[in-house]
Design a protein around this motif. Structure first.
Motif, PDB file in Angstrom:
ATOM      1  N   THR A  68       0.792  -1.229   0.000  1.00  0.00           N
ATOM      2  CA  THR A  68       0.000   0.000   0.000  1.00  0.00           C
ATOM      3  C   THR A  68       0.825   1.281   0.000  1.00  0.00           C
ATOM      4  OG1 THR A  68      -0.087   0.044   2.422  1.00  0.00           O
ATOM      5  CG2 THR A  68      -1.889  -1.098   1.275  1.00  0.00           C
ATOM      6  N   ARG A  91       1.615   4.563  -2.234  1.00  0.00           N
ATOM      7  CA  ARG A  91       2.400   4.227  -3.428  1.00  0.00           C
ATOM      8  C   ARG A  91       2.147   5.187  -4.578  1.00  0.00           C
ATOM      9  NH1 ARG A  91       2.191  -2.246  -4.167  1.00  0.00           N
ATOM     10  NH2 ARG A  91       3.063  -1.757  -6.190  1.00  0.00           N
ATOM     11  N   GLU A  92       0.883   5.542  -4.789  1.00  0.00           N
ATOM     12  CA  GLU A  92       0.552   6.399  -5.930  1.00  0.00           C
ATOM     13  C   GLU A  92       0.924   7.856  -5.694  1.00  0.00           C
ATOM     14  OE1 GLU A  92      -2.748   5.899  -3.138  1.00  0.00           O
ATOM     15  OE2 GLU A  92      -1.708   4.421  -4.362  1.00  0.00           O
ATOM     16  N   ALA A 137       6.847  -0.450  -9.418  1.00  0.00           N
ATOM     17  CA  ALA A 137       5.559  -0.456  -8.721  1.00  0.00           C
ATOM     18  C   ALA A 137       4.943   0.934  -8.606  1.00  0.00           C
ATOM     19  CB  ALA A 137       5.739  -1.052  -7.327  1.00  0.00           C
ATOM     20  N   LEU A 138       5.708   1.955  -8.926  1.00  0.00           N
ATOM     21  CA  LEU A 138       5.196   3.315  -8.821  1.00  0.00           C
ATOM     22  C   LEU A 138       4.555   3.730 -10.135  1.00  0.00           C
ATOM     23  CD1 LEU A 138       8.218   4.987  -7.013  1.00  0.00           C
ATOM     24  CD2 LEU A 138       6.146   4.060  -5.987  1.00  0.00           C
ATOM     25  N   PRO A 139       3.312   4.191 -10.101  1.00  0.00           N
ATOM     26  CA  PRO A 139       2.630   4.537 -11.351  1.00  0.00           C
ATOM     27  C   PRO A 139       3.271   5.703 -12.079  1.00  0.00           C
ATOM     28  CG  PRO A 139       1.311   5.171  -9.454  1.00  0.00           C
ATOM     29  CD  PRO A 139       2.488   4.394  -8.934  1.00  0.00           C
ATOM     30  N   GLN A 140       3.894   6.632 -11.382  1.00  0.00           N
ATOM     31  CA  GLN A 140       4.450   7.803 -12.031  1.00  0.00           C
ATOM     32  C   GLN A 140       5.935   7.650 -12.367  1.00  0.00           C
ATOM     33  OE1 GLN A 140       4.095   7.367  -8.863  1.00  0.00           O
ATOM     34  NE2 GLN A 140       5.443   8.628  -7.667  1.00  0.00           N
ATOM     35  N   GLN A 142       8.435   7.237 -14.468  1.00  0.00           N
ATOM     36  CA  GLN A 142       8.812   7.243 -15.875  1.00  0.00           C
ATOM     37  C   GLN A 142      10.211   7.846 -15.949  1.00  0.00           C
ATOM     38  OE1 GLN A 142       6.763   6.550 -18.750  1.00  0.00           O
ATOM     39  NE2 GLN A 142       5.305   5.602 -17.396  1.00  0.00           N
ATOM     40  N   THR A 152      10.607   2.840 -19.112  1.00  0.00           N
ATOM     41  CA  THR A 152      10.090   2.394 -17.832  1.00  0.00           C
ATOM     42  C   THR A 152      11.040   1.351 -17.257  1.00  0.00           C
ATOM     43  OG1 THR A 152       8.786   0.644 -18.828  1.00  0.00           O
ATOM     44  CG2 THR A 152       7.704   2.785 -18.542  1.00  0.00           C
TER      45      THR A 152
END
Length: 159
Positions: A68, A91-92, A137-140, A142, A152
């Motif tokens: 989480t 995380r997000e 695992a991190l959406p941002q 890049q 990525t």
């Protein structure tokens, strides 16, 4: 004093398990240090006292990825034992920027204090696998590649 990566990760997980909510799963743990590029240490050591000052101003942390969140806790300068939790981010919403994956010392900037200037974190190649797990695992997360294309963590060469 834990030298092996597995033992250091075990100690971090034991420490965080004491304060983590029930059901929290630990995925990856990365050892990082603050300050300018570690490559500059050779230059700093040539100037009397400067090398010591820079070494003593560095701080050491563990970044731990859970199911989480990303938890930041201190690491002892001499023994690498995990210390107190400094911050925990969903995380997000992990405030990471300027990620540079290099052959020996990678770096990224993390806003450890909300509203403050991001702190440079240096990551040794020894922790590369865990760093890739964290960034993947991190959406941002890049990472700009050479030539302006976006790469990525899944695109990184292994080895």
């Amino acid at each position: 004093m834990a030298i092996r990566r597995a033992k250091q990760k075990q100690q971090v997980i034991e420490k965080l398990s004491q304060v983590a909510p029930a059901g929290e799963t630990f995925i990856a743990c990365v050892h990082v240090e603050t300050g300018p590029s570690p490559w500059l240490n050779a230059l700093f050591d040539e100037v009397p006292v400067l090398g010591l000052v820079v070494a003593l101003t560095r701080k050491f942390y563990f970044l731990t990825l859970t199911n989480t969140s990303v938890v930041v806790n201190t690491a002892n300068r001499f023994t690498n034992r995990p210390g107190e939790v400094v911050m925990a981010f969903p995380r997000e919403a992990f405030p990471v920027s300027r990620i540079k994956r290099a052959s020996v010392w990678s770096s990224m900037y993390v806003e450890l204090n909300p509203g403050a200037k991001p702190t440079r974190l240096n990551i040794n190649r020894y922790w590369r696998t865990e760093l890739d797990q964290l960034l993947g695992a991190l959406p941002q997360a890049q990472i700009p590649a050479q030539g302006g294309a976006v790469q990525t963590p899944a695109d990184f060469p292994r080895g």
